[in-house]
Design a protein around this motif. Sequence first.
Motif, PDB file in Angstrom:
ATOM      1  N   TYR A 235      -2.519   6.593  -3.651  1.00 48.35           N
ATOM      2  CA  TYR A 235      -3.043   6.087  -2.377  1.00 48.35           C
ATOM      3  C   TYR A 235      -3.878   7.187  -1.763  1.00 48.35           C
ATOM      4  O   TYR A 235      -3.450   8.338  -1.692  1.00 48.35           O
TER       5      TYR A 235
ATOM      6  N   LEU B 213      -6.077   2.077  -3.195  1.00 47.77           N
ATOM      7  CA  LEU B 213      -5.090   2.318  -4.240  1.00 47.77           C
ATOM      8  C   LEU B 213      -5.899   2.553  -5.505  1.00 47.77           C
ATOM      9  O   LEU B 213      -6.913   1.888  -5.737  1.00 47.77           O
TER      10      LEU B 213
ATOM     11  N   LYS C  86       0.835  -1.216   0.000  1.00 44.19           N
ATOM     12  CA  LYS C  86       0.000   0.000   0.000  1.00 44.19           C
ATOM     13  C   LYS C  86       0.865   1.259   0.000  1.00 44.19           C
ATOM     14  O   LYS C  86       0.442   2.299  -0.503  1.00 44.19           O
TER      15      LYS C  86
END
Length: 183
Positions: free
Chosen positions: A71, A81, A58
């Motif tokens: 993000y 995402l 992430k």
Amino acid sequence: MIKTIEQAYQFVKKVKVCTIFSSDKVEHASLWEHVDLPEKQPGEKGWGKKMTAVWTWKNQLPAQYPNEIFYGKINGGFAVLMDMDYMASHHFPRAYKDIQTQDGLAQHIYSKVVTEPWDTTSLRKATMQEVGCTKSQFDTALKNLQVTMNIARLNDPQIERDTWVAFKELYLNIWKQCVNDDI
């Protein structure tokens, strides 16, 4: 099924938006449910391979592909995402809310972040001292600033803590396409 960061990258590009973890409160696929790595086994130390991969990716994906992967947070505060082209053409125009429409606490936090990057822990501590808010109030305001596209996480692989900057500082071209203000 996803086993590598390259496959995770391809997944985000294909689905356009994915949550980090699964939730039946959103219609998006999640990275978590598509990663094919073992979960933490009984007696195993740490998070296990799957959690470690998802949590690392992430941050790594937007740092490794800053012009392709975004993000952020969507309504409900879900971490996602997102394909950058999709974010610019579809998500940002719908999600952006002018900072002047946000509450006083969010505006205070924004005024700090727009001046210089702040990591979450330092920003929370300073804000709680300055305005007397609770941790929960701060966390909600920070989340709302992300949802409304006023702040974004800095995509620097050298920075270990979540560090926040004004969205328009990181993504000025997208900002200019969608927001009519005097920068």
